[in-house]
Design a protein around this motif. Structure first.
Motif, PDB file in Angstrom:
ATOM      1  N   ILE A  47     -39.834  79.474  34.895  1.00 62.43           N
ATOM      2  CA  ILE A  47     -39.321  80.055  36.141  1.00 62.43           C
ATOM      3  C   ILE A  47     -40.477  80.452  37.054  1.00 62.43           C
ATOM      4  O   ILE A  47     -40.480  80.172  38.264  1.00 62.43           O
ATOM      5  CB  ILE A  47     -38.420  81.270  35.842  1.00 62.43           C
ATOM      6  CG1 ILE A  47     -37.119  80.805  35.162  1.00 62.43           C
ATOM      7  CG2 ILE A  47     -38.100  82.033  37.119  1.00 62.43           C
ATOM      8  CD1 ILE A  47     -36.246  81.941  34.670  1.00 62.43           C
ATOM      9  N   ALA A  48     -41.496  81.115  36.471  1.00 63.87           N
ATOM     10  CA  ALA A  48     -42.621  81.600  37.278  1.00 63.87           C
ATOM     11  C   ALA A  48     -43.478  80.466  37.823  1.00 63.87           C
ATOM     12  O   ALA A  48     -43.824  80.444  39.009  1.00 63.87           O
ATOM     13  CB  ALA A  48     -43.480  82.553  36.441  1.00 63.87           C
ATOM     14  N   LEU A  49     -43.812  79.497  36.970  1.00 64.76           N
ATOM     15  CA  LEU A  49     -44.751  78.454  37.364  1.00 64.76           C
ATOM     16  C   LEU A  49     -44.097  77.332  38.167  1.00 64.76           C
ATOM     17  O   LEU A  49     -44.646  76.870  39.172  1.00 64.76           O
ATOM     18  CB  LEU A  49     -45.429  77.867  36.121  1.00 64.76           C
ATOM     19  CG  LEU A  49     -46.307  78.828  35.314  1.00 64.76           C
ATOM     20  CD1 LEU A  49     -46.833  78.153  34.055  1.00 64.76           C
ATOM     21  CD2 LEU A  49     -47.461  79.344  36.158  1.00 64.76           C
ATOM     22  N   VAL A  50     -42.927  76.854  37.710  1.00 64.83           N
ATOM     23  CA  VAL A  50     -42.295  75.696  38.347  1.00 64.83           C
ATOM     24  C   VAL A  50     -41.389  76.116  39.500  1.00 64.83           C
ATOM     25  O   VAL A  50     -41.526  75.640  40.637  1.00 64.83           O
ATOM     26  CB  VAL A  50     -41.513  74.866  37.310  1.00 64.83           C
ATOM     27  CG1 VAL A  50     -40.791  73.702  37.992  1.00 64.83           C
ATOM     28  CG2 VAL A  50     -42.459  74.340  36.240  1.00 64.83           C
ATOM     29  N   HIS A  51     -40.444  77.031  39.234  1.00 62.48           N
ATOM     30  CA  HIS A  51     -39.469  77.396  40.260  1.00 62.48           C
ATOM     31  C   HIS A  51     -40.074  78.251  41.368  1.00 62.48           C
ATOM     32  O   HIS A  51     -39.869  77.983  42.558  1.00 62.48           O
ATOM     33  CB  HIS A  51     -38.294  78.138  39.622  1.00 62.48           C
ATOM     34  CG  HIS A  51     -37.542  77.330  38.629  1.00 62.48           C
ATOM     35  ND1 HIS A  51     -36.677  77.887  37.699  1.00 62.48           N
ATOM     36  CD2 HIS A  51     -37.523  75.991  38.383  1.00 62.48           C
ATOM     37  CE1 HIS A  51     -36.162  76.928  36.946  1.00 62.48           C
ATOM     38  NE2 HIS A  51     -36.663  75.771  37.339  1.00 62.48           N
ATOM     39  N   LEU A  52     -40.821  79.297  40.988  1.00 61.84           N
ATOM     40  CA  LEU A  52     -41.321  80.250  41.983  1.00 61.84           C
ATOM     41  C   LEU A  52     -42.661  79.817  42.586  1.00 61.84           C
ATOM     42  O   LEU A  52     -42.765  79.593  43.789  1.00 61.84           O
ATOM     43  CB  LEU A  52     -41.434  81.645  41.355  1.00 61.84           C
ATOM     44  CG  LEU A  52     -40.118  82.235  40.828  1.00 61.84           C
ATOM     45  CD1 LEU A  52     -40.342  83.611  40.241  1.00 61.84           C
ATOM     46  CD2 LEU A  52     -39.074  82.297  41.933  1.00 61.84           C
ATOM     47  N   ALA A  53     -43.696  79.695  41.743  1.00 57.19           N
ATOM     48  CA  ALA A  53     -45.019  79.330  42.256  1.00 57.19           C
ATOM     49  C   ALA A  53     -45.055  77.886  42.741  1.00 57.19           C
ATOM     50  O   ALA A  53     -45.681  77.580  43.764  1.00 57.19           O
ATOM     51  CB  ALA A  53     -46.079  79.548  41.166  1.00 57.19           C
ATOM     52  N   GLY A  54     -44.371  76.984  42.006  1.00 55.76           N
ATOM     53  CA  GLY A  54     -44.416  75.575  42.349  1.00 55.76           C
ATOM     54  C   GLY A  54     -43.521  75.217  43.518  1.00 55.76           C
ATOM     55  O   GLY A  54     -43.989  74.870  44.605  1.00 55.76           O
ATOM     56  N   ILE A  55     -42.203  75.339  43.333  1.00 53.76           N
ATOM     57  CA  ILE A  55     -41.267  74.874  44.356  1.00 53.76           C
ATOM     58  C   ILE A  55     -41.250  75.809  45.571  1.00 53.76           C
ATOM     59  O   ILE A  55     -41.460  75.382  46.715  1.00 53.76           O
ATOM     60  CB  ILE A  55     -39.857  74.739  43.759  1.00 53.76           C
ATOM     61  CG1 ILE A  55     -39.830  73.609  42.718  1.00 53.76           C
ATOM     62  CG2 ILE A  55     -38.832  74.474  44.858  1.00 53.76           C
ATOM     63  CD1 ILE A  55     -38.492  73.414  42.038  1.00 53.76           C
ATOM     64  N   VAL A  56     -41.005  77.118  45.347  1.00 55.36           N
ATOM     65  CA  VAL A  56     -40.807  78.032  46.476  1.00 55.36           C
ATOM     66  C   VAL A  56     -42.117  78.317  47.214  1.00 55.36           C
ATOM     67  O   VAL A  56     -42.204  78.187  48.440  1.00 55.36           O
ATOM     68  CB  VAL A  56     -40.161  79.349  46.000  1.00 55.36           C
ATOM     69  CG1 VAL A  56     -40.036  80.336  47.155  1.00 55.36           C
ATOM     70  CG2 VAL A  56     -38.786  79.074  45.405  1.00 55.36           C
ATOM     71  N   ALA A  57     -43.155  78.721  46.472  1.00 51.51           N
ATOM     72  CA  ALA A  57     -44.405  79.100  47.134  1.00 51.51           C
ATOM     73  C   ALA A  57     -45.175  77.890  47.656  1.00 51.51           C
ATOM     74  O   ALA A  57     -45.627  77.867  48.800  1.00 51.51           O
ATOM     75  CB  ALA A  57     -45.275  79.910  46.170  1.00 51.51           C
ATOM     76  N   LEU A  58     -45.342  76.854  46.827  1.00 52.88           N
ATOM     77  CA  LEU A  58     -46.183  75.723  47.198  1.00 52.88           C
ATOM     78  C   LEU A  58     -45.479  74.746  48.138  1.00 52.88           C
ATOM     79  O   LEU A  58     -46.006  74.399  49.207  1.00 52.88           O
ATOM     80  CB  LEU A  58     -46.649  74.991  45.933  1.00 52.88           C
ATOM     81  CG  LEU A  58     -47.584  73.795  46.146  1.00 52.88           C
ATOM     82  CD1 LEU A  58     -48.871  74.250  46.830  1.00 52.88           C
ATOM     83  CD2 LEU A  58     -47.897  73.129  44.806  1.00 52.88           C
ATOM     84  N   PHE A  59     -44.284  74.301  47.772  1.00 53.75           N
ATOM     85  CA  PHE A  59     -43.614  73.256  48.546  1.00 53.75           C
ATOM     86  C   PHE A  59     -42.738  73.807  49.676  1.00 53.75           C
ATOM     87  O   PHE A  59     -42.649  73.206  50.744  1.00 53.75           O
ATOM     88  CB  PHE A  59     -42.784  72.367  47.632  1.00 53.75           C
ATOM     89  CG  PHE A  59     -43.608  71.503  46.726  1.00 53.75           C
ATOM     90  CD1 PHE A  59     -44.265  70.388  47.227  1.00 53.75           C
ATOM     91  CD2 PHE A  59     -43.769  71.814  45.389  1.00 53.75           C
ATOM     92  CE1 PHE A  59     -45.049  69.587  46.404  1.00 53.75           C
ATOM     93  CE2 PHE A  59     -44.551  71.024  44.552  1.00 53.75           C
ATOM     94  CZ  PHE A  59     -45.193  69.911  45.066  1.00 53.75           C
ATOM     95  N   VAL A  60     -42.072  74.941  49.430  1.00 53.97           N
ATOM     96  CA  VAL A  60     -41.252  75.526  50.491  1.00 53.97           C
ATOM     97  C   VAL A  60     -42.117  76.358  51.432  1.00 53.97           C
ATOM     98  O   VAL A  60     -41.866  76.448  52.624  1.00 53.97           O
ATOM     99  CB  VAL A  60     -40.114  76.385  49.884  1.00 53.97           C
ATOM    100  CG1 VAL A  60     -39.322  77.086  50.980  1.00 53.97           C
ATOM    101  CG2 VAL A  60     -39.177  75.509  49.058  1.00 53.97           C
ATOM    102  N   GLY A  61     -43.174  76.988  50.892  1.00 56.63           N
ATOM    103  CA  GLY A  61     -44.055  77.801  51.709  1.00 56.63           C
ATOM    104  C   GLY A  61     -43.515  79.179  52.013  1.00 56.63           C
ATOM    105  O   GLY A  61     -43.835  79.773  53.043  1.00 56.63           O
ATOM    106  N   GLU A  62     -42.695  79.710  51.104  1.00 54.95           N
ATOM    107  CA  GLU A  62     -42.120  81.037  51.283  1.00 54.95           C
ATOM    108  C   GLU A  62     -42.460  81.921  50.094  1.00 54.95           C
ATOM    109  O   GLU A  62     -42.908  81.446  49.051  1.00 54.95           O
ATOM    110  CB  GLU A  62     -40.597  80.941  51.437  1.00 54.95           C
ATOM    111  CG  GLU A  62     -40.134  80.279  52.721  1.00 54.95           C
ATOM    112  CD  GLU A  62     -40.485  81.075  53.956  1.00 54.95           C
ATOM    113  OE1 GLU A  62     -40.423  82.322  53.909  1.00 54.95           O
ATOM    114  OE2 GLU A  62     -40.821  80.466  54.976  1.00 54.95           O
TER     115      GLU A  62
END
Length: 424
Positions: free
Chosen positions: A238-253
């Motif tokens: 959840i922390a690495l893929v969903h939050l840091a990966g998808i939301v922070a890195l790709f979504v930029g939020e």
């Protein structure tokens, strides 16, 4: 008598199996070696699980292919399905990585004499080439899981394509008839699975009595480590893929936006252990809190409740290592790639089956040649494991939905729980 039976049946099956796990363990500890006399009852449960494997693959994956018909896979559909497959694959890798560090299942001496059924571990190349069966019916007859899954998915998608592209009404009606028969077969399999899981209360009691009768208190630590491993792996994914990966890195939020906006769905998933049951809450959170357009979440979230199995896929990786450690073998890189392939491919249809995680686990263990008795062991602690799996599934649904919404300008990041971060 009928009243007692009705009260017994009113308790969810996972809790009854959990009680059987505890009582069987206590019985084995108290009685010791004589408790192994119950082993045939446990073996019957294992045989019943083996009986389900190929029919489950055929019926459920064909139904999954029907849901993924070409008309449903437009721009947004293709993005959603692709991301779900990627995150599920990453989930298995995370589960395998954490399991290789913690090594759950080590130290249960009574299992050290057991052997995996596979004589020689396949290489990665052999695993990838082995996905395509030379004879699909031979693969089914031999119980070869990965080639069977591949053929059924390809055949199911071909049926859906024929139904949408061929002009002949007779052909279309024929395909519809096949899907109707498959749907009837799926419903029948649900009843069979229900019956097997009902017997599983006795089977799990017998299996745990046998294990604890042989190994004594040494059997406690491996199960505690299994729960710890899945907890660590779930939080890491959840922390690495969903939050840091998808939301922070790709979504930029800010990941905080997803956690705050989706907290109701995550808590519900943790409570009721059902992705489908959580779906109304997940959709409400996507609309009211995360401000995602209905054109995206109305497709991605129901589909995610069906085919996106991040938590369940991760669980397969964890339990594969647990099972290998129980029998005293090490999984090669090729075998671990097999776990990834089976978990991702099987997730397309397996979500419609009661006891999804356990049913998928039989597929993974069969492909690896590991004892199916492990399914009975894991079933006892499954009420705990299932909560973690479901929460991880829902987190993945929301993360993927947010990314697809961003790609299609269908989410408002300037209101609600979203905290502006990296946007220009």
């Amino acid at each position: 008598m009928a009243t007692y039976w009705s009260r017994y049946r009113s308790v969810p099956i996972v809790y009854r199996i959990g009680v059987a796990f505890v009582l069987g363990s206590i019985f084995g500890l108290l009685v010791g070696e004589p408790a192994t006399a119950l082993e045939p009852l446990g073996d019957l449960f294992v045989d019943l699980l083996s009986m389900l494997i190929i029919p489950i693959i055929v019926f459920t994956l064909l139904m999954g292919a029907r849901r993924l018909s070409p008309s449903n896979l437009g721009k947004i559909g293709g993005q959603v399905v692709g991301l779900y497959a990627i995150t599920s694959a990453l989930a298995v890798f995370v589960g395998l990585a954490v399991s290789n560090l913690i090594n759950p299942g080590e130290g249960l001496e009574g299992w050290q004499e057991a052997e995996a059924n596979s004589a020689e571990a396949p290489s990665v190349q052999e695993v990838l080439l082995g996905i395509v069966p030379e004879n699909p019916f031979g693969a089914m007859a031999e119980g070869d899981v990965l080639p069977t899954i591949f053929f059924v998915i390809v055949f199911g998608l071909a049926l859906a394509l024929v139904q949408e592209t061929v002009d002949s009404e007779d052909v279309k009606n024929g395909v519809e008839t096949i899907f109707d028969v498959v749907e009837a077969g799926s419903e029948a399999m649900f009843k069979v699975v229900w019956g097997v899981m009902e017997y599983g209360v006795i089977g799990v009691f017998a299996l745990m009595a046998t294990v604890f009768g042989q190994a004594g208190t040494d059997a406690i630590i491996p199960f505690a480590l299994l729960i710890l491993t899945l907890l660590v792996a779930s939080l890491a994914h959840i922390a690495l893929v969903h939050l840091a990966g998808i939301v922070a890195l790709f979504v930029g939020e800010s990941p905080r936006g997803l956690l705050v906006g989706g907290k109701d769905a995550l808590i519900t998933a943790l409570s009721i252990r059902s992705s489908s049951g959580t779906l109304p809450v997940t959709m409400a959170n996507a609309d009211d809190n995360l401000h995602i357009d209905e054109s995206v979440y109305s497709f991605s979230l129901p589909l995610g409740a069906t085919i996106n199995m991040d938590g369940t896929a991760l669980y397969q990786g964890v339990v594969a290592i647990f099972a290998a450690n129980l029998v005293g073998v090490s999984l090669t890189i090729g075998e671990q790639v097999t776990v990834v392939a089976v978990a991702v491919l099987a997730s397309i249809g397996a979500a419609g089956v009661p006891g999804t995680g356990l049913i998928m686990l039989t597929l993974v263990l069969t492909q690896l040649g590991l004892p199916l008795e492990i399914v009975g062991f894991v079933a006892g602690v499954d009420p705990i494991l299932d909560r973690l799996r479901t929460m991880t599934n829902i987190s993945g649904d929301l993360a993927v939905t947010t990314l697809v919404a961003k790609w299609n300008d269908a989410v408002d990041f300037d209101s609600g729980t979203w905290v502006p971060s990296n946007r220009n």
